[in-house]
Motif scaffolding. Structure first.
Motif, short mmCIF file in Angstrom:
data_model
loop_
_atom_site.label_atom_id
_atom_site.label_comp_id
_atom_site.label_asym_id
_atom_site.label_seq_id
_atom_site.Cartn_x
_atom_site.Cartn_y
_atom_site.Cartn_z
N LEU A 140 -3.33 2.92 -6.91
CA LEU A 140 -2.19 2.17 -6.40
C LEU A 140 -1.54 2.86 -5.20
O LEU A 140 -1.21 2.20 -4.21
CB LEU A 140 -1.16 1.94 -7.51
CG LEU A 140 0.11 1.21 -7.06
CD1 LEU A 140 -0.21 -0.19 -6.54
CD2 LEU A 140 1.13 1.14 -8.19
N ALA A 141 -1.31 4.16 -5.28
CA ALA A 141 -0.64 4.85 -4.17
C ALA A 141 -1.45 4.72 -2.89
O ALA A 141 -0.88 4.51 -1.81
CB ALA A 141 -0.43 6.33 -4.52
N ARG A 142 -2.76 4.82 -2.97
CA ARG A 142 -3.61 4.66 -1.78
C ARG A 142 -3.55 3.22 -1.27
O ARG A 142 -3.55 2.98 -0.06
CB ARG A 142 -5.05 5.04 -2.09
CG ARG A 142 -5.29 6.54 -2.24
CD ARG A 142 -6.78 6.85 -2.21
NE ARG A 142 -7.34 6.54 -0.91
CZ ARG A 142 -8.63 6.20 -0.73
NH1 ARG A 142 -9.45 6.10 -1.75
NH2 ARG A 142 -9.06 5.95 0.49
N GLN A 143 -3.53 2.27 -2.19
CA GLN A 143 -3.45 0.86 -1.77
C GLN A 143 -2.14 0.58 -1.06
O GLN A 143 -2.12 -0.12 -0.04
CB GLN A 143 -3.62 -0.04 -3.00
CG GLN A 143 -5.02 -0.02 -3.57
CD GLN A 143 -5.09 -0.59 -4.98
OE1 GLN A 143 -4.09 -0.71 -5.66
NE2 GLN A 143 -6.29 -0.94 -5.42
N ILE A 144 -1.04 1.14 -1.57
CA ILE A 144 0.24 0.96 -0.91
C ILE A 144 0.25 1.64 0.45
O ILE A 144 0.72 1.07 1.45
CB ILE A 144 1.38 1.50 -1.80
CG1 ILE A 144 1.51 0.62 -3.05
CG2 ILE A 144 2.69 1.56 -1.04
CD1 ILE A 144 2.41 1.20 -4.11
N ALA A 145 -0.30 2.86 0.53
CA ALA A 145 -0.36 3.57 1.81
C ALA A 145 -1.16 2.78 2.83
O ALA A 145 -0.79 2.69 4.00
CB ALA A 145 -0.97 4.96 1.61
N GLN A 146 -2.27 2.19 2.39
CA GLN A 146 -3.08 1.40 3.31
C GLN A 146 -2.29 0.18 3.80
O GLN A 146 -2.36 -0.18 4.99
CB GLN A 146 -4.37 0.96 2.62
CG GLN A 146 -5.36 0.32 3.56
CD GLN A 146 -6.72 0.17 2.90
OE1 GLN A 146 -6.94 -0.76 2.12
NE2 GLN A 146 -7.64 1.08 3.18
N TYR A 147 -1.53 -0.43 2.90
CA TYR A 147 -0.69 -1.56 3.29
C TYR A 147 0.33 -1.13 4.34
O TYR A 147 0.54 -1.82 5.35
CB TYR A 147 0.02 -2.11 2.04
CG TYR A 147 0.99 -3.23 2.33
CD1 TYR A 147 0.55 -4.53 2.51
CD2 TYR A 147 2.36 -2.98 2.44
CE1 TYR A 147 1.44 -5.56 2.77
CE2 TYR A 147 3.25 -4.00 2.69
CZ TYR A 147 2.78 -5.29 2.88
OH TYR A 147 3.67 -6.30 3.14
N ILE A 148 0.97 0.02 4.14
CA ILE A 148 1.99 0.50 5.09
C ILE A 148 1.36 0.78 6.45
O ILE A 148 1.93 0.43 7.49
CB ILE A 148 2.67 1.78 4.55
CG1 ILE A 148 3.32 1.51 3.18
CG2 ILE A 148 3.70 2.31 5.55
CD1 ILE A 148 4.32 0.38 3.18
N HIS A 149 0.18 1.38 6.46
CA HIS A 149 -0.49 1.65 7.73
C HIS A 149 -0.84 0.34 8.45
O HIS A 149 -0.73 0.25 9.68
CB HIS A 149 -1.75 2.49 7.50
CG HIS A 149 -1.47 3.94 7.26
ND1 HIS A 149 -1.07 4.80 8.26
CD2 HIS A 149 -1.52 4.68 6.13
CE1 HIS A 149 -0.90 6.01 7.76
NE2 HIS A 149 -1.16 5.97 6.47
N LYS A 150 -1.28 -0.66 7.70
CA LYS A 150 -1.58 -1.95 8.32
C LYS A 150 -0.33 -2.58 8.94
O LYS A 150 -0.37 -3.09 10.06
CB LYS A 150 -2.17 -2.91 7.29
CG LYS A 150 -3.60 -2.61 6.88
CD LYS A 150 -4.11 -3.67 5.92
CE LYS A 150 -5.55 -3.42 5.52
NZ LYS A 150 -6.07 -4.48 4.63
N VAL A 197 -14.02 0.43 1.95
CA VAL A 197 -14.41 0.40 3.37
C VAL A 197 -13.90 1.66 4.08
O VAL A 197 -14.64 2.30 4.84
CB VAL A 197 -13.85 -0.86 4.06
CG1 VAL A 197 -14.21 -0.85 5.54
CG2 VAL A 197 -14.41 -2.12 3.41
N LYS A 198 -12.65 2.03 3.82
CA LYS A 198 -12.06 3.21 4.45
C LYS A 198 -12.80 4.48 4.05
O LYS A 198 -13.11 5.34 4.90
CB LYS A 198 -10.59 3.31 4.06
CG LYS A 198 -9.86 4.56 4.53
CD LYS A 198 -9.62 4.54 6.03
CE LYS A 198 -8.54 5.53 6.44
NZ LYS A 198 -8.79 6.92 6.01
#
Length: 346
Positions: free
Chosen positions: A160-170, A220-221
């Protein structure tokens, strides 16, 4: 369909779980001032070196649980802007608040966002989000309405933390871009790059395993990071999840990731590879990246279609690719082991 959670006690409990998901990733607690020169407040943020984001979470403010995020390590006592907020109402339904919590029919709790970006700049708002955000979309029963929301991740997932971080970067990329050019397949070598904003589905691409689909961008990342660690030039273009380019900028290998293992999903991935390969000047190697090996009959179909299979596995929150070196052939024999966990992302 998801159903929004309204119960005040449940939201409070899930807010605590949401904030705790970042605890293993926190590097440092830093005092700052949040906001802008006209309006700011003293706060302490949690910085994560690995995720490349900071978080200020847990405060209840004006009927919402405030969760503010930003990019890059802040300096002590500096005035820093907020990139994105994923706030939840303290109870009931408040469509003015971008974030929400929703339950699916299996009882899983998802963190979702309505696309209200804010930021005080012209052109930054929900229409910008709908036009340019790539991710997982779902329809949510939103009281007496149905609302299309972006799924960020599921509470309780180790990723979850990585998914949220990816969302923030997007969101950071979307808000920072003044204009978007149409993606091109043929690019000069020096312009080929890997863009997180091109991972996921468009708003119009709407039953699938949404939990697994939230992993798509992470896979993918992680694959892109592995390939770059081997000294390879990688890119994506909004049609193909990931590709390797040679020194002339020609595509040599195309990857399509499917994080759900069902037959329909694998067929769709194979079709995407084949159809998009016709757009290439050369004939790239086609690779379908999946979480489980297909059955023998399907594997034979892929073989006849000249589609290679790359299987990935999870090591906690990191995707690993044990067969990548063999897939790349003898040129990879002297390169680092791509099945090992990667360095922290930034």
């Amino acid at each position: 369909m998801l159903k929004i959670i309204r119960d005040e006690a449940a939201i409070r409990r899930y807010q605590r779980q949401f904030a705790r998901s970042f605890k293993p990733f926190v590097t440092e607690k830093i005092p700052v001032r949040l906001g802008h020169p006209g309006a700011s407040a003293a706060a302490k943020v949690f910085w994560s070196e690995r995720l490349g984001i900071w978080l200020h979470a847990g405060k209840t403010l004006e009927g919402r649980h405030w969760n503010a995020f930003g990019i890059g390590k802040p300096k002590r006592d500096a005035l820093i802007p907020i990139t994105c907020e994923i706030n939840f109402p303290t109870g009931g339904i408040d469509r003015r608040i971008g974030g929400a919590l929703a339950r699916d029919r299996r009882g899983r709790i998802f963190v979702v966002h309505r696309g209200r970006l804010g930021g005080g700049r012209k052109g930054v708002g929900k229409s910008l989000f709908a036009d340019h955000y790539r991710g997982v979309w779902e329809i949510m029963e939103d009281g007496d309405e149905e609302t299309t929301v972006a799924l960020i991740g599921v509470l309780g997932s180790p990723r979850l933390a990585r998914q949220i971080a990816q969302y923030i970067h997007k969101i950071d990329h979307i808000k920072g871009a003044a204009s978007f050019r149409s993606a091109q397949m043929e690019m000069k070598f020096e312009t080929i790059t890997f863009r997180e904003t091109l991972m996921g589905e468009r708003y119009c691409d709407l039953e699938r395993d949404k939990d697994a689909e939230c992993d798509h961008g992470l896979v993918v990342k992680d694959l892109a990071d592995h390939l770059r660690s081997l000294g390879l030039k990688v890119g994506n273009d909004g049609f193909i999840d990931l590709f390797i380019a040679d020194s002339r900028g020609d595509m040599t290998t195309a990857f399509q990731v499917k994080s759900t293992p069902g037959a329909l999903s694998l067929h769709a991935g194979a079709a995407q590879l084949l159809l998009n390969s016709f757009r290439c000047a050369s004939s790239p190697r086609l690779v379908l990246v999946i979480p489980e090996q297909p059955d023998n009959a399907l594997a034979e179909k892929f073989k006849k279609s000249n589609i290679h299979i790359l299987h990935y596995v999870w090591n906690q929150d990191q995707a690993q690719f044990p067969g990548l070196r063999a897939l790349l052939g003898p040129d990879a024999s002297s390169l680092p082991d791509a099945s090992r966990p990667m360095c922290p992302e930034g």
